[in-house]
Design a protein around this motif. Sequence first.
Motif, mmCIF file in Angstrom:
data_model
loop_
_atom_site.group_PDB
_atom_site.id
_atom_site.type_symbol
_atom_site.label_atom_id
_atom_site.label_comp_id
_atom_site.label_asym_id
_atom_site.label_seq_id
_atom_site.Cartn_x
_atom_site.Cartn_y
_atom_site.Cartn_z
ATOM 1 N N VAL A 30 0.870 -1.174 0.000
ATOM 2 C CA VAL A 30 0.000 0.000 0.000
ATOM 3 C C VAL A 30 0.905 1.222 0.000
ATOM 4 O O VAL A 30 1.609 1.476 0.982
ATOM 5 C CB VAL A 30 -0.940 0.022 1.224
ATOM 6 N N GLN A 32 2.305 5.215 -0.127
ATOM 7 C CA GLN A 32 1.983 6.415 0.657
ATOM 8 C C GLN A 32 1.090 7.350 -0.128
ATOM 9 O O GLN A 32 0.117 7.874 0.379
ATOM 10 C CB GLN A 32 3.267 7.147 1.047
ATOM 11 N N ARG A 96 -7.464 4.920 0.856
ATOM 12 C CA ARG A 96 -6.466 4.066 1.504
ATOM 13 C C ARG A 96 -7.009 2.666 1.722
ATOM 14 O O ARG A 96 -6.308 1.672 1.529
ATOM 15 C CB ARG A 96 -6.020 4.674 2.842
ATOM 16 N N ARG A 97 -8.266 2.565 2.145
ATOM 17 C CA ARG A 97 -8.852 1.237 2.347
ATOM 18 C C ARG A 97 -8.988 0.498 1.023
ATOM 19 O O ARG A 97 -8.801 -0.721 0.953
ATOM 20 C CB ARG A 97 -10.215 1.353 3.043
ATOM 21 N N LEU A 100 -5.737 -0.882 0.126
ATOM 22 C CA LEU A 100 -5.501 -2.055 0.951
ATOM 23 C C LEU A 100 -6.181 -3.278 0.336
ATOM 24 O O LEU A 100 -5.577 -4.349 0.238
ATOM 25 C CB LEU A 100 -6.018 -1.811 2.373
ATOM 26 N N LEU A 113 3.130 -1.359 4.198
ATOM 27 C CA LEU A 113 2.351 -0.128 4.074
ATOM 28 C C LEU A 113 3.230 1.075 4.374
ATOM 29 O O LEU A 113 3.944 1.097 5.378
ATOM 30 C CB LEU A 113 1.163 -0.138 5.045
ATOM 31 N N ASP A 114 3.157 2.089 3.504
ATOM 32 C CA ASP A 114 3.961 3.293 3.660
ATOM 33 C C ASP A 114 3.047 4.453 4.047
ATOM 34 O O ASP A 114 2.267 4.936 3.228
ATOM 35 C CB ASP A 114 4.688 3.596 2.354
ATOM 36 N N PRO A 116 0.194 4.757 5.681
ATOM 37 C CA PRO A 116 -1.165 4.553 5.168
ATOM 38 C C PRO A 116 -2.240 5.427 5.801
ATOM 39 O O PRO A 116 -3.320 5.558 5.241
ATOM 40 C CB PRO A 116 -1.430 3.078 5.491
ATOM 41 N N THR A 117 -1.966 6.030 6.961
ATOM 42 C CA THR A 117 -2.984 6.857 7.609
ATOM 43 C C THR A 117 -2.688 8.347 7.509
ATOM 44 O O THR A 117 -3.398 9.152 8.097
ATOM 45 C CB THR A 117 -3.134 6.461 9.095
ATOM 46 N N LEU A 144 4.434 -1.740 8.822
ATOM 47 C CA LEU A 144 3.885 -0.415 8.557
ATOM 48 C C LEU A 144 4.901 0.655 8.927
ATOM 49 O O LEU A 144 5.497 0.597 9.996
ATOM 50 C CB LEU A 144 2.600 -0.261 9.379
ATOM 51 N N SER A 146 5.324 4.640 9.739
ATOM 52 C CA SER A 146 4.496 5.782 10.123
ATOM 53 C C SER A 146 5.281 6.742 11.009
ATOM 54 O O SER A 146 6.181 6.334 11.726
ATOM 55 C CB SER A 146 3.255 5.298 10.876
#
Length: 197
Positions: A30, A32, A96-97, A100, A113-114, A116-117, A144, A146
């Motif tokens: 996923v 960024q 983002r979802r 995913l 994941l880069d 992701p939030t 992940l 973050s």
Amino acid sequence: RVLLGVMPPTFGRVCWTASPGEVRPRIGYVPQRTNPDRNLPFGAREIVRQGAGGRWPAWGRRRSELNRRAEEGLARVGLSDQASTPFVNLSGGQQRRLLLARALMNHPSVLLLDEPTAGVDARGQELFCGILRELSREGLTVVLVSHDIPLITGHADRIACLAVTLHWHGRAAALDSATVRHAYRCELERYQIPVSE
């Protein structure tokens, strides 16, 4: 990028434990950032299908199977009702979802994941992290990256901080503000940058 195999490490090596017959495990990714062309009105369903790779079959059993997996992916991330919505019309959290769901299309054993939030509101972050927690409980390895330490410490099993060198903290509960200040102090003082308490 090194974990994905896109670029070689400057030194050292990356060792994967893979299933028999595989050089490395199947990896879902996923990114960024995504900058979709607004002139290409791909719907959510089409974005998820991209995760299957290769050419999408025009008919037959494989097409039916891939369609089923795409629908399952949309349901998994709570976007079944947005299946026909153009990607560019989805909110940041929904995008983002959706990415995913795309990353899960080929049943990876490792998910990278880069950030992701980043840019996602608090409710969207909790929803996203909740999905990751479920995937982890099912046996998927989730890695992940973050900058949001408070968010991650509430969800991660193990944490490492990278500030020039790697600081391994093991269990997330061991990472408190004093530990973070100490880890980054070492690196900043190396470059004679003052660090305030």
